[in-house]
Design a protein around this motif. Structure first.
Motif, mmCIF file in Angstrom:
data_model
loop_
_atom_site.group_PDB
_atom_site.id
_atom_site.type_symbol
_atom_site.label_atom_id
_atom_site.label_comp_id
_atom_site.label_asym_id
_atom_site.label_seq_id
_atom_site.Cartn_x
_atom_site.Cartn_y
_atom_site.Cartn_z
ATOM 1 N N ALA A 1 0.853 -1.182 0.000
ATOM 2 C CA ALA A 1 0.000 0.000 0.000
ATOM 3 C C ALA A 1 0.892 1.236 0.000
ATOM 4 O O ALA A 1 1.536 1.553 1.002
ATOM 5 N N VAL A 2 0.943 1.890 -1.144
ATOM 6 C CA VAL A 2 1.756 3.093 -1.324
ATOM 7 C C VAL A 2 0.840 4.292 -1.158
ATOM 8 O O VAL A 2 -0.244 4.340 -1.751
ATOM 9 N N TYR A 3 1.252 5.267 -0.343
ATOM 10 C CA TYR A 3 0.358 6.392 -0.072
ATOM 11 C C TYR A 3 1.127 7.707 -0.051
ATOM 12 O O TYR A 3 2.341 7.737 0.127
ATOM 13 N N ALA A 4 0.391 8.792 -0.248
ATOM 14 C CA ALA A 4 0.995 10.106 -0.451
ATOM 15 C C ALA A 4 0.991 10.937 0.822
ATOM 16 O O ALA A 4 0.107 10.814 1.678
ATOM 17 N N SER A 5 1.985 11.808 0.887
ATOM 18 C CA SER A 5 2.052 12.815 1.942
ATOM 19 C C SER A 5 2.537 14.116 1.341
ATOM 20 O O SER A 5 3.467 14.122 0.531
ATOM 21 N N ASP A 6 1.875 15.203 1.709
ATOM 22 C CA ASP A 6 2.249 16.516 1.169
ATOM 23 C C ASP A 6 2.003 17.563 2.238
ATOM 24 O O ASP A 6 0.850 17.827 2.601
ATOM 25 N N ALA A 7 3.067 18.150 2.748
ATOM 26 C CA ALA A 7 2.933 19.150 3.798
ATOM 27 C C ALA A 7 2.358 20.457 3.284
ATOM 28 O O ALA A 7 1.953 21.319 4.070
ATOM 29 N N ASN A 8 2.289 20.615 1.959
ATOM 30 C CA ASN A 8 1.818 21.868 1.374
ATOM 31 C C ASN A 8 0.558 21.612 0.534
ATOM 32 O O ASN A 8 0.605 21.530 -0.687
ATOM 33 N N GLY A 9 -0.562 21.415 1.213
ATOM 34 C CA GLY A 9 -1.824 21.273 0.508
ATOM 35 C C GLY A 9 -2.389 19.876 0.456
ATOM 36 O O GLY A 9 -3.490 19.672 -0.051
ATOM 37 N N GLY A 10 -1.650 18.903 0.980
ATOM 38 C CA GLY A 10 -2.149 17.533 0.995
ATOM 39 C C GLY A 10 -2.213 17.012 2.412
ATOM 40 O O GLY A 10 -2.386 17.765 3.367
ATOM 41 N N ALA A 11 -2.086 15.706 2.576
ATOM 42 C CA ALA A 11 -2.126 15.093 3.895
ATOM 43 C C ALA A 11 -0.747 15.174 4.546
ATOM 44 O O ALA A 11 0.230 14.685 3.979
ATOM 45 N N PRO A 12 -0.617 15.785 5.728
ATOM 46 C CA PRO A 12 0.664 15.786 6.435
ATOM 47 C C PRO A 12 1.119 14.362 6.728
ATOM 48 O O PRO A 12 0.306 13.443 6.849
ATOM 49 N N ALA A 13 2.436 14.171 6.847
ATOM 50 C CA ALA A 13 2.991 12.832 7.004
ATOM 51 C C ALA A 13 2.400 12.101 8.199
ATOM 52 O O ALA A 13 2.025 10.924 8.099
ATOM 53 N N ALA A 14 2.301 12.763 9.341
ATOM 54 C CA ALA A 14 1.799 12.099 10.542
ATOM 55 C C ALA A 14 0.350 11.657 10.367
ATOM 56 O O ALA A 14 -0.045 10.575 10.831
ATOM 57 N N VAL A 15 -0.440 12.483 9.704
ATOM 58 C CA VAL A 15 -1.849 12.147 9.463
ATOM 59 C C VAL A 15 -1.948 10.955 8.515
ATOM 60 O O VAL A 15 -2.711 10.006 8.743
ATOM 61 N N ALA A 16 -1.170 11.007 7.424
ATOM 62 C CA ALA A 16 -1.207 9.910 6.454
ATOM 63 C C ALA A 16 -0.719 8.604 7.088
ATOM 64 O O ALA A 16 -1.329 7.542 6.882
ATOM 65 N N ASP A 17 0.373 8.665 7.854
ATOM 66 C CA ASP A 17 0.891 7.453 8.502
ATOM 67 C C ASP A 17 -0.158 6.840 9.414
ATOM 68 O O ASP A 17 -0.369 5.619 9.417
ATOM 69 N N ALA A 18 -0.801 7.678 10.210
ATOM 70 C CA ALA A 18 -1.807 7.175 11.148
ATOM 71 C C ALA A 18 -2.989 6.559 10.405
ATOM 72 O O ALA A 18 -3.496 5.497 10.785
ATOM 73 N N MET A 19 -3.421 7.226 9.343
ATOM 74 C CA MET A 19 -4.573 6.748 8.581
ATOM 75 C C MET A 19 -4.288 5.402 7.923
ATOM 76 O O MET A 19 -5.038 4.437 8.077
#
Length: 314
Positions: free
Chosen positions: A253-271
């Motif tokens: 499961a590959v997922y995205a993180s973007d601190a500038n307008g997308g999902a912050p890393a911590a939020v994406a990791d938790a999700m």
């Protein structure tokens, strides 16, 4: 579902953008759009006919099925498919109703019939790897759950087993129905100008690469609105999590993180960690500086991950 945390609101905003403009953003590699290239030999899958999807085949070697996401063209996978065709037989799926592909099913079911047809096609091959983006990955996940004998391995690209988990951990399929109905109504009821505006706004939240957005919008504009409405309603109310624990298919499961307008890393990791927790052996890989369309925002990184995924002996 009335109380939503701040991190969940970030992801909810992306989900709502997706509901009305998701597939508009699906051009996998706009950076390659003006590149002159030699096209590999391609053929339509000769022994397979379906009113739910079509398949284009290029290359020779182990089988890889590529499934695009909501309202997207198979062209979303074109740069990756061309590269892989040197070593693999690549099967580019086009889902009916999206990006100009004919839709003859009115307001009828979308996801399960597509799952059935992908599975039927996969069974004509030699346990293919499936790589899907967004709704295409959900389709692949359901194929692996329902027909594990047909799938060798699965890569899910920025997709969850229950998309409405973006509303928060308390979300349920039943509770998501009002939001799903609203999303479907927004698609069906907008006039042409309003619908284009929806897609343009949605594309901004889903992809960093500005040059890619116009082509994505056109794919969405060419999609059948009834197909889009049926698909988004089902995507938001389909919960594949109960089937995760029994799965035997290897999954990345590959997922995205973007601190500038997308999902912050911590939020994406938790999700992603929470939503895939029940899946035995799942490999979670975060790709930074990318929004929903990793293939467009970070194509080299995704290419490397795909190569590693396909080369790994499971």
């Amino acid at each position: 579902m009335s109380k939503i945390s701040a991190p969940a609101r970030t992801l909810r905003a992306l989900m709502l953008a997706a509901a009305v403009g998701w597939a508009a953003a699906n051009i996998f590699s706009p950076a390659h759009a003006e590149t002159v290239r030699v096209e590999p030999a391609r053929v339509e899958a000769p022994a397979f006919a379906s009113d739910r999807l079509s398949v284009e085949v290029i290359g020779q070697g182990p089988d890889v099925i590529l499934i695009p996401g909501f309202a997207s063209s198979r062209e979303v996978w074109r740069p990756l498919a061309q590269r892989l065709s040197a070593t693999h037989r690549v099967h580019l799926v086009q889902l009916a109703g999206f990006a100009g592909e004919a839709w003859t099913h009115g307001d009828g079911a979308f996801i399960q019939p597509a799952v059935d047809e992908v599975a039927r096609y996969a069974k004509t091959l030699n346990k293919p790897a499936i790589i899907g983006h967004s709704m295409g990955a959900l389709t692949g996940l359901l194929v692996a759950q329902q027909h594990p004998e047909a799938v060798g391995k699965l890569m899910s690209v920025d997709s969850l087993p229950f998309f409405s988990a973006m509303y928060g951990p308390q979300a349920t399929a039943e509770g998501a129905k009002p939001f799903a109905d609203q999303a479907a109504a927004a698609i069906l009821n907008a006039d042409a100008a309003g619908f284009r505006t929806q897609q343009e706004r949605g594309a901004v939240g889903l992809i960093r690469n500005e040059a890619a957005r116009p082509a994505m919008v056109e794919w969405s504009m060419a999609s059948d609105r009834h197909a889009m409405a049926a698909a988004i309603r089902e995507v938001m109310t389909t919960d594949a999590r109960p089937g995760l624990a029994a799965m035997t298919t290897p999954v990345w499961a590959v997922y995205a993180s973007d601190a500038n307008g997308g999902a912050p890393a911590a939020v994406a990791d938790a999700m992603w960690g929470r939503e895939y927790a029940a899946l035995p052996g799942v490999k979670l890989v975060r790709v930074d500086d990318s929004r929903h369309f990793i293939m467009t925002d970070q194509p080299a990184r995704l290419d490397a991950l795909v190569d590693e995924f396909l080369a790994k002996a499971d």
